[in-house]
Design an enzyme around this catalytic site. Sequence first.
Site, PDB file in Angstrom:
ATOM      1  N   LYS A 277       0.831  -1.206   0.000  1.00  0.00           N
ATOM      2  CA  LYS A 277       0.000   0.000   0.000  1.00  0.00           C
ATOM      3  C   LYS A 277       0.867   1.257   0.000  1.00  0.00           C
ATOM      4  CE  LYS A 277      -3.442   2.491   2.757  1.00  0.00           C
ATOM      5  NZ  LYS A 277      -2.585   3.673   2.928  1.00  0.00           N
ATOM      6  N   ARG A 278       1.987   1.209   0.678  1.00  0.00           N
ATOM      7  CA  ARG A 278       2.887   2.373   0.716  1.00  0.00           C
ATOM      8  C   ARG A 278       3.387   2.732  -0.682  1.00  0.00           C
ATOM      9  NH1 ARG A 278       4.370  -0.374   5.289  1.00  0.00           N
ATOM     10  NH2 ARG A 278       6.038  -1.471   4.188  1.00  0.00           N
TER      11      ARG A 278
END
Length: 534
Positions: A277-278
């Site tokens: 997700k980062r």
Amino acid sequence: METRVRFAPSPTGPLHMGGVRTALYNYLYAKQKGGKFILRIEDTDSQRFVPGAEDYILESLAWCGIMPDEGIAEVDGKFTIASEKSEKNPHAPYRQSERKPLYRQYAEQLIANGYAYYAFDSAEELSKLRAEAEAAKQTFIYNYESRKTLKNSLTLPADEVKKLIETTDTWTIRFKIPEGQTVKMNDLIRGEMEVETNTLDDKVLWKAADQLPTYHLANIVDDHLMEITEVIRGAEWLPSLPLHYLLYKAFGWEDTMPRFAHLSLLLKPDGKGKLSKRDGDRLGFPVFPLKWTNPETGEISRGYREDGYYPEAFVNLLALLGWNPGTEQELFTLEELIPAFSLERVIKSGARFNVDKAKWFNEQYLRRRTPQQLAAEFRPMLPDEIRDKFSDKYLAEVCELIKERAHFANEFWDISKALFAAPTAYDENDVKKFCTPDNLSHAEELHKLIAENSFPTFTDEDTPENYKSGCCEKIEELLTGYIKAKEWKMGQVMNTLRLFFTGNTRGLGISDIIYFIGKDETLSRIRKGLDSIK
């Protein structure tokens, strides 16, 4: 035997696109073999359970069109995980938390047959042992060697074991890894592998604290009882394969043990490591199929659906992240993927995600849609005050014009708003650059030219096919012919007109705009621009 595969996610948060790919490959494999695709929820990690995650999994699979044959039930018009046995769901319940009593008996069976033991070491005691080993630059492993000196049913008297089981709830059941053996395994993607048992640790199978099994025990038991024939899962489970082989042997289920296939990881677009997700937050793309709102923090994560991707495009791009058909073909519908897919062509190495390629897939599916389909999608995006002022035919023809300029349908309004309303302001930099006295004088002449000539513009009798028949070319010929005859600078004059039509000098072609807005509106916008800027 009938092919039976399962997708078994944990409801610990939103479903990652890598998880959707695992579900897709299982689905394609089952459908190709004429078998069953089963959904099972592995919610044995009670500490990490996230409310809403289960519904998110179901909604994501439904959006992608990857519907399970078994494991779900429809209640009040909504799909849920099946809890009651039926002809469709013979192995219910399909939530592991609802199968809790089942696992204890299998764990005890392993103990009775000498393949497992009770362990009473507290978390604090084990942490201390790890810290001491680390200080000595060693690694503590609960294994064939260390278990001989630790607090468990292999070292304690039977009466003390009985007392600890009855009076405490911090104990576990651990698998007893055999000493000095070689585990020979086969993976449908990676081939033959061997692991020495002396390198393995005695994994926890069952926990008294919450009366729940760990993944290792629960998935083996459930795969056996649900008659799973192939386990197709992520590469992160590859290190657990030796243990799972040993568990099947310990239970005496070797003859019905499923075949295993471990899929490659999805890698970040740049650098090393698994796509997270980062990475999506950093590079501006979603990693989840649908938008997700964290129930604790309220943080919102983007989804492919909400970003404007078609489910067909999302499924297509996932299919080719780790598999190739052996041909030059890149566009596959879900139905076309079924006969084309094979585990033999799934790659062993990681598959690197490419943001631009993902957008390309959506472009292709957008362009495959009919003008009428696109118009139906576009209408809800129009501002409320004009939504009902334009016909379906007008929207269809606009969509046919602009679809080559867009990655997503949700970009249609920004691209085409000049075809629906006159600008309310003009870009100051463009005014300074293009609204010179000469250009304004030329625009005044073109206003007169347009007023005195007839040319084709849109009517409701038109179709996108009519639009392509040369209407805009006739408008183009009128304007460019006049400008060339006058020996004016074409770009300067055209950008002045575009500024009057759109408010800036970027976007659609002049003849396209005139065709759609019509002669009267064309004259009105030129006059308004001249009057405003003079």
